[in-house]
Design a protein around this motif. Structure first.
Motif, PDB file in Angstrom:
ATOM      1  N   ALA A 258       0.846  -1.204   0.000  1.00  0.00           N
ATOM      2  CA  ALA A 258       0.000   0.000   0.000  1.00  0.00           C
ATOM      3  C   ALA A 258       0.877   1.247   0.000  1.00  0.00           C
ATOM      4  O   ALA A 258       0.649   2.204  -0.754  1.00  0.00           O
ATOM      5  CB  ALA A 258      -0.922  -0.014   1.211  1.00  0.00           C
ATOM      6  N   GLU A 259       1.901   1.186   0.827  1.00  0.00           N
ATOM      7  CA  GLU A 259       2.795   2.335   0.947  1.00  0.00           C
ATOM      8  C   GLU A 259       3.488   2.631  -0.393  1.00  0.00           C
ATOM      9  O   GLU A 259       3.544   3.778  -0.839  1.00  0.00           O
ATOM     10  CB  GLU A 259       3.862   1.960   1.961  1.00  0.00           C
ATOM     11  N   ILE A 260       3.972   1.591  -1.037  1.00  0.00           N
ATOM     12  CA  ILE A 260       4.717   1.799  -2.285  1.00  0.00           C
ATOM     13  C   ILE A 260       3.787   2.232  -3.418  1.00  0.00           C
ATOM     14  O   ILE A 260       4.118   3.099  -4.215  1.00  0.00           O
ATOM     15  CB  ILE A 260       5.464   0.508  -2.698  1.00  0.00           C
ATOM     16  N   SER A 261       2.616   1.615  -3.481  1.00  0.00           N
ATOM     17  CA  SER A 261       1.761   1.833  -4.660  1.00  0.00           C
ATOM     18  C   SER A 261       0.820   3.019  -4.499  1.00  0.00           C
ATOM     19  O   SER A 261       0.317   3.559  -5.481  1.00  0.00           O
ATOM     20  CB  SER A 261       0.923   0.584  -4.929  1.00  0.00           C
ATOM     21  N   GLY A 262       0.517   3.371  -3.241  1.00  0.00           N
ATOM     22  CA  GLY A 262      -0.476   4.418  -3.030  1.00  0.00           C
ATOM     23  C   GLY A 262      -1.900   3.895  -3.202  1.00  0.00           C
ATOM     24  O   GLY A 262      -2.858   4.662  -3.132  1.00  0.00           O
ATOM     25  N   HIS A 263      -2.047   2.599  -3.422  1.00  0.00           N
ATOM     26  CA  HIS A 263      -3.388   2.010  -3.507  1.00  0.00           C
ATOM     27  C   HIS A 263      -3.784   1.432  -2.153  1.00  0.00           C
ATOM     28  O   HIS A 263      -2.938   1.161  -1.319  1.00  0.00           O
ATOM     29  CB  HIS A 263      -3.407   0.879  -4.536  1.00  0.00           C
ATOM     30  N   ARG A 264      -5.110   1.224  -1.996  1.00  0.00           N
ATOM     31  CA  ARG A 264      -5.584   0.565  -0.771  1.00  0.00           C
ATOM     32  C   ARG A 264      -5.953  -0.873  -1.103  1.00  0.00           C
ATOM     33  O   ARG A 264      -6.476  -1.159  -2.174  1.00  0.00           O
ATOM     34  CB  ARG A 264      -6.832   1.275  -0.242  1.00  0.00           C
ATOM     35  N   TYR A 265      -5.707  -1.787  -0.134  1.00  0.00           N
ATOM     36  CA  TYR A 265      -5.993  -3.204  -0.379  1.00  0.00           C
ATOM     37  C   TYR A 265      -7.454  -3.419  -0.769  1.00  0.00           C
ATOM     38  O   TYR A 265      -7.770  -4.229  -1.636  1.00  0.00           O
ATOM     39  CB  TYR A 265      -5.632  -4.013   0.878  1.00  0.00           C
ATOM     40  N   ASP A 266      -8.368  -2.675  -0.116  1.00  0.00           N
ATOM     41  CA  ASP A 266      -9.790  -2.964  -0.351  1.00  0.00           C
ATOM     42  C   ASP A 266     -10.401  -2.089  -1.451  1.00  0.00           C
ATOM     43  O   ASP A 266     -11.609  -1.936  -1.524  1.00  0.00           O
ATOM     44  CB  ASP A 266     -10.573  -2.819   0.956  1.00  0.00           C
ATOM     45  N   GLU A 267      -9.564  -1.530  -2.321  1.00  0.00           N
ATOM     46  CA  GLU A 267     -10.069  -0.605  -3.330  1.00  0.00           C
ATOM     47  C   GLU A 267     -11.097  -1.243  -4.279  1.00  0.00           C
ATOM     48  O   GLU A 267     -12.205  -0.747  -4.420  1.00  0.00           O
ATOM     49  CB  GLU A 267      -8.883  -0.094  -4.156  1.00  0.00           C
ATOM     50  N   ASN A 268     -10.727  -2.307  -4.914  1.00  0.00           N
ATOM     51  CA  ASN A 268     -11.664  -3.054  -5.759  1.00  0.00           C
ATOM     52  C   ASN A 268     -11.076  -4.447  -6.004  1.00  0.00           C
ATOM     53  O   ASN A 268      -9.957  -4.732  -5.598  1.00  0.00           O
ATOM     54  CB  ASN A 268     -11.937  -2.329  -7.089  1.00  0.00           C
TER      55      ASN A 268
END
Ligand code: SER
Length: 882
Positions: A258-268
């Protein structure tokens, strides 16, 4: 409850019940050719189950938390991983075993009690599945556990019969499933093994049979219990989450991603899958590398490579285009290192291997993705829905794209892949590999052995003596002057474990046989002999029959040199491990009298400093003159003492351990010198990459090393003399010479360019002008092919319509032709450069061809150069004028 506590409770519970807690075996199985990776806790007990070795535990019970990888063979979850919350390539299996001790009742009862009383899972959440034919287990669930009959489901072999591999121990099972409730499947008739509402937690196998290669079953010597509980799933249940990836086991990796990508695990769903693939695959990679596997092109290595590539590809979904997988090593090790210290020990190697492999694949992956998108666009705009096998194969073959990635990406765009076609191309490739990688040898059918005397044969004296009295037992003729002999007993070492076979002689008063090699044939030690003189060999059989008593004597000096090189191989192995790391594995070796070769797994080129250090360590041990001894012991004792074992050695059996004081301990059947000082000197002569993550070192010892050093010194003196330089001046002198050479070359090029320009100008002036077009056909004098090409290219610049054909005799006496034709002449006069050069070359005794606008050819007969050009001129002018 955190995952550490879950493990602890399990092991303590079974310890109290008399089980010996056993360490997890490595994920890379040491000696089981039926497996690429350890796929279950029972693997390390296979030999006990099949009765090969006795159970060493008293009472005969064991428990463990086993590292498992299921990505190949019978149990392969790779394609599933990421799609759901509970499939993994690497997972831990909690297991307990009975080796012919307790059976169904205790196994079921203890499992139930552990889950409901220790872990406090509400009993109403648990269901059981049993095999149709296993009435006994169904009764135990119903009458002893008191499980509602409705919650005991009966299934067939597919769900309730467990097998380790295509062959091996197996048996019916009963499973415990956890019910996650209606939320996951509202269907009231939902059942375990067929609905997402249930997750299998524990598999209890009643290990009773052995599956043979022909598919038949044989009973095992005893009735055993083999259980396996999915650790990650259990932890998830106990932490109240349906998703294994949301437990403390995966949290450190999920957070890092999450930290590296800026995405959240529960995004989709798409993003979630990418997170899971990365968080999962790093575990398989790190544990496999820690246990000695390396990414490569075949077998286990290839599977690892696929896992890494799958992870890299999924990182693109998170918009990460730089290597990321390696960055997950550290969070993984923070969490798991305290439990599995091999991770801590190998951390730098794991990181390095993953990072360099990822860097290498990154570029290919991006090209591949681009190419894939082009292919998919093309298929879709043609109104089709299938990617051809040929395209999939190109992605695979040229861009290293695993097929499952292509299929996955295809399915994301609603496409399928033509698998039949793909498989066909793969098969062709395999065939090609087979036909280029091997050559066919026409085996001469060997004659049958002729018995000379009765009695046992091949008693092995190779460790004890260099000569002995013996009787010839068997005879076989190989050719007119070669025969093979088997003796009652022999001091000859037969080629094995990389050490070459001994030479020597077998003789008596009546004949003398030179042994030129010694090999094993089954249990026989076969001496390959050349008879002393050809005539003797014709009646040798009668001679041997009449006089079978012989003396067998090995060539002492040669064996002595082999011994030194074998001991040197062990020293090298040990030094390699201490300089490059303990991940080094011996992948093969060759120990001869004049050199040794050592193949090993390593991921990068050792530096010259490292090689020198390795060489120095070995030479220090030589100077310290350490004693070398051998000892027969059990496999386990040897391993406990820290001996290095190679693949294929069976634990339980007696092994031979070669010790070089405390410096090195290795299991080995070879012959060794008794003290390291006798090696004298050790020198590495070559180091190279031999592919598939493997490297090779060649080295020499003793007098061979001295001769080598002397020959280098001789060449060195010669170099100094030729350069008239002292030792310190040599390199400077060479640099200067190279500079001068490069200046001369540059000047020559300039001259040649100038000459070409002048020639081109002259040719242009004398060109034949036919309407708008120029025809230049001429013999020219040049110093090189480049010069010839340069003239043609100068001419091309000034000829907008025309034909240029030049011929020249090069310095090597061969003829060269170059032809250039402008577009308009090709189209309106049908003059093609390729055809013209073919014709002229044929006249000049050569061949060639090429494109219509430009072609080159060569010939062997300079005398025909003029007539060849004349002919061409005729043809060209004819074409233009008509
Ligand atoms: N060997 C069985 C399994 O792997 C039980 O441990 O499921």
């Amino acid at each position: 409850m955190n995952s550490e506590q879950v493990r602890k409770i399990f092991l303590e519970y079974f310890t109290k019940l008399g089980h010996t807690v056993v360490q997890s075996s490595p994920v890379v199985p040491l000696d089981d050719p039926t497996l690429l990776f350890t796929n279950a806790g029972m693997n390390q007990f296979k030999d006990i189950f099949v009765g090969k070795i006795a159970c060493p535990y008293e009472p005969p019970r064991a428990a463990s938390t086993q590292k498992c990888i299921r990505v190949s063979g019978k149990h392969n979850d790779l394609e599933e991983v990421g799609k759901d919350e509970y499939h993994h390539t690497f997972f831990e299996m909690l297991g307990n075993w009975s080796f012919g001790d307790y059976f169904k009742q205790e196994a079921i009862q203890w499992a139930w009690e552990l889950l409901t009383e220790q872990y406090k899972i509400p009993p109403e959440k648990l269901w059981a599945a049993v095999h149709y034919d296993d009435k006994e287990s169904a009764q135990i669930w119903k009458n002893i556990i008191g499980l509602d009959e409705r919650k005991i489901v009966r299934c067939g072999d597919e769900d309730n019969f467990w097998e380790m591999a295509e062959t091996g121990p197996c048996g019916p099972t009963t499973e415990i499933h956890y019910d996650w409730g209606e939320k996951f499947d509202p269907d009231q008739s939902a059942l375990p093994n067929s609905s997402p509402r249930f997750v299998e937690v524990w598999n209890i196998v009643f290990m009773q049979y052995f599956r043979n290669p022909d598919g038949s079953l044989d009973p095992l010597p005893a009735k055993n219990v083999d259980t396996g509980m999915g650790f990650e799933r259990l932890v998830a249940i106990l932490q109240g989450t349906r998703d294994d990836y949301s437990t403390d086991l995966f949290a450190p990796m999920i957070d890092t991603i999450a930290e590296i990508s800026g995405h959240r695990y529960d995004e989709n769903d798409r993003i979630r899958m990418a997170f899971r693939v990365l968080a999962d695959h790093i575990r398989a990679l790190a544990f496999a590398i820690a246990d000695g596997a390396l990414p490569g092109n075949t077998g286990r290595g290839y599977v690892l490579r696929r896992i890494l590539r799958r992870a890299a590809r999924f990182s693109r979904i998170l918009d990460i285009h730089k290597p990321i997988v390696w960055k997950l090593v550290s969070p993984l090790i923070d969490k798991m290192g305290p439990i599995y210290p091999e991770l801590l020990e190998k951390a730098p190697v794991i990181t390095h291997i993953i990072k360099s492999e990822e860097e290498r694949f990154g570029k290919t992956l991006d090209y591949g993705i681009e190419l894939f998108e082009e292919i998919a666009d093309r298929v879709i705009s043609a109104g089709e829905n299938e990617i051809s096998g040929e395209d999939a194969f190109k992605l695979y073959d040229t861009y290293g794209f695993p097929l499952d990635l292509t299929r996955l990406m295809a399915s994301e765009r609603g496409l399928t892949v033509n698998m039949d076609e793909f498989e066909g191309l793969m098969e062709q490739q395999r065939q090609r590999a087979r036909s280029t990688g091997t050559f066919s040898v026409e085996h001469q059918k060997k004659q049958d052995w002729i018995k000379i005397t009765d009695g046992e044969d091949s008693y092995n004296l190779c460790y004890e003596t260099e000569s002995t009295e013996a009787e010839i037992r068997l005879f076989r003729r190989l050719s007119d002057d070669k025969i093979e002999i088997v003796l009652s007993q022999t001091p000859f070492y037969a080629e094995s474990g990389g050490q070459i076979g001994d030479t020597g002689k077998i003789y008596n008063k009546f004949y003398n046989l030179n042994v030129i090699d010694t090999r094993y044939e089954g249990e026989h030690i076969v001496h390959i002999c050349a008879a002393d003189n050809a005539g003797q060999s014709m009646n040798i059989l009668e001679n041997i029959r009449a006089h079978p008593q012989v003396k067998a004597e090995i060539e002492h000096q040669r064996r002595d040199a082999i011994r030194k090189n074998h001991t040197a191989t062990h020293l090298l192995h040990r030094a390699l491990r201490s300089v490059l790391g303990t991940h080094i594995r011996q992948a093969g070796s060759m120990v001869a009298h004049d050199r040794l070769r050592f193949d090993y797994t390593h991921y990068e080129t050792p530096t010259i400093d490292q090689l020198e250090k390795i060489e120095r360590i070995v030479n220090e041990v030589i100077q310290n003159n350490l004693p070398v001894s051998t000892q027969i012991t059990s496999y386990q004792d040897a391993i406990d003492e820290g001996a290095i074992a190679l693949f294929g050695e069976k634990y339980g059996s007696k092994v031979r351990m070669v010790k070089i004081n405390d410096f090195s301990k290795e299991l080995c059947g070879g012959t060794h010198i008794d003290s390291t000082g006798k090696l004298g000197l050790f020198l590495i002569t070559d180091e190279q990459n031999i592919g598939s993550g493997m490297r090779r070192i060649e080295a020499i010892t003793g007098l061979t090393a001295v001769h080598y050093a002397q020959s280098i010194r001789r060449k060195w003196s010669e170099i100094k003399r030729k350069l008239s330089a002292t030792e310190d001046e040599v390199l400077d002198r060479l640099d200067k010479l190279f500079d001068e050479l490069s200046d001369i070359r540059k000047k020559q090029e300039k001259l040649s360019d100038a000459r070409a320009e002048t020639t081109a100008e002259n040719l242009l002036e004398s060109a034949l002008q036919i309407e708008q077009s120029k025809v230049i056909i001429s013999k020219v004098t040049v110093r090189s092919r480049d010069e010839l090409l340069k003239i043609v290219s100068d001419l091309e610049k000034n000829v907008s319509s025309g034909v240029i054909l030049l011929g020249a005799v090069l310095q090597d006496g061969k003829v060269a032709f170059v032809c250039s034709v402008t577009e308009d002449m090709i189209n309106s006069n049908n003059i093609k450069a390729g055809e013209i050069v073919r014709q002229v070359a044929t006249v000049a005794g050569g061949s060639g061809g090429g494109r219509p606008d430009f072609a080159q050819a060569g010939g062997n007969n300079p005398k025909k150069l003029d007539s060849a050009l004349k002919l061409a001129e005729k043809i060209i002018l004819h074409k233009i004028r008509n």
